[in-house]
Design a protein around this motif. Structure first.
Motif, PDB file in Angstrom:
ATOM      1  N   ILE A  31      15.717  -1.038 -51.179  1.00  0.00           N
ATOM      2  CA  ILE A  31      14.979  -0.636 -49.977  1.00  0.00           C
ATOM      3  C   ILE A  31      15.397  -1.517 -48.802  1.00  0.00           C
ATOM      4  O   ILE A  31      15.704  -1.017 -47.713  1.00  0.00           O
ATOM      5  CB  ILE A  31      13.453  -0.712 -50.215  1.00  0.00           C
ATOM      6  N   GLY A  34      18.712  -0.677 -47.374  1.00  0.00           N
ATOM      7  CA  GLY A  34      18.836   0.665 -46.822  1.00  0.00           C
ATOM      8  C   GLY A  34      19.463   1.657 -47.775  1.00  0.00           C
ATOM      9  O   GLY A  34      19.639   2.827 -47.428  1.00  0.00           O
ATOM     10  N   GLU A  35      19.823   1.225 -48.976  1.00  0.00           N
ATOM     11  CA  GLU A  35      20.423   2.144 -49.949  1.00  0.00           C
ATOM     12  C   GLU A  35      19.421   3.155 -50.482  1.00  0.00           C
ATOM     13  O   GLU A  35      19.803   4.264 -50.858  1.00  0.00           O
ATOM     14  CB  GLU A  35      21.016   1.365 -51.129  1.00  0.00           C
ATOM     15  N   ARG A  37      15.863   5.037 -49.477  1.00  0.00           N
ATOM     16  CA  ARG A  37      14.880   5.288 -48.428  1.00  0.00           C
ATOM     17  C   ARG A  37      13.476   5.105 -48.963  1.00  0.00           C
ATOM     18  O   ARG A  37      13.188   5.476 -50.099  1.00  0.00           O
ATOM     19  CB  ARG A  37      15.010   6.718 -47.914  1.00  0.00           C
ATOM     20  N   ILE A  39       9.110   4.355 -47.379  1.00  0.00           N
ATOM     21  CA  ILE A  39       8.226   4.169 -46.232  1.00  0.00           C
ATOM     22  C   ILE A  39       7.220   3.081 -46.574  1.00  0.00           C
ATOM     23  O   ILE A  39       6.848   2.906 -47.736  1.00  0.00           O
ATOM     24  CB  ILE A  39       7.492   5.468 -45.841  1.00  0.00           C
ATOM     25  N   TRP A  47       4.943  -0.106 -50.374  1.00  0.00           N
ATOM     26  CA  TRP A  47       6.064   0.803 -50.169  1.00  0.00           C
ATOM     27  C   TRP A  47       5.905   2.024 -51.056  1.00  0.00           C
ATOM     28  O   TRP A  47       5.411   1.928 -52.177  1.00  0.00           O
ATOM     29  CB  TRP A  47       7.377   0.105 -50.497  1.00  0.00           C
ATOM     30  N   ILE A  49       8.282   5.516 -52.311  1.00  0.00           N
ATOM     31  CA  ILE A  49       9.590   6.142 -52.360  1.00  0.00           C
ATOM     32  C   ILE A  49       9.372   7.621 -52.646  1.00  0.00           C
ATOM     33  O   ILE A  49       8.726   7.977 -53.639  1.00  0.00           O
ATOM     34  CB  ILE A  49      10.477   5.519 -53.462  1.00  0.00           C
ATOM     35  N   ASP A  53      13.965  11.260 -52.298  1.00  0.00           N
ATOM     36  CA  ASP A  53      14.787  10.105 -51.931  1.00  0.00           C
ATOM     37  C   ASP A  53      15.341   9.413 -53.170  1.00  0.00           C
ATOM     38  O   ASP A  53      16.492   8.981 -53.176  1.00  0.00           O
ATOM     39  CB  ASP A  53      13.984   9.116 -51.084  1.00  0.00           C
ATOM     40  N   TYR A  57      19.272   9.155 -54.179  1.00  0.00           N
ATOM     41  CA  TYR A  57      19.906   7.884 -54.535  1.00  0.00           C
ATOM     42  C   TYR A  57      20.662   8.030 -55.857  1.00  0.00           C
ATOM     43  O   TYR A  57      21.808   7.583 -55.988  1.00  0.00           O
ATOM     44  CB  TYR A  57      18.863   6.766 -54.649  1.00  0.00           C
TER      45      TYR A  57
END
Length: 83
Positions: A31, A34-35, A37, A39, A47, A49, A53, A57
């Protein structure tokens, strides 16, 4: 009303780690880099996911692996064949 179970839209860091069979710290690192995504929800350190996303990945990881295999450049993760 349907009998289908409600599908989650988001995973916690711990749930994503469990899906990939890795430590939560690796997910946090993905996270941060940036690999993967994600919020941030509410307070510090919360966090989430998105399922898509995480799937994106995984698909990208498969693509990178296929590219490494095609180039003959597959890194060794330390596992040995048991033959």
């Amino acid at each position: 009303m349907t009998d289908e179970p409600t599908k989650r839209r988001f995973l916690t860091v711990e749930q994503a780690a469990e899906e990939l069979n890795v430590k939560s710290s690796l997910i946090r690192g993905l996270i941060s880099s940036g690999e993967l995504r994600a919020i941030q929800v509410g307070g510090r350190g919360l966090w989430r996911i998105g399922l898509q996303d995480l799937e994106d990945y995984i698909a990208e990881a498969y693509r990178r692996t296929a590219s490494h295999i095609a180039a003959g450049d597959l890194p060794d993760d330390g596992e040995q064949d048991s033959q």
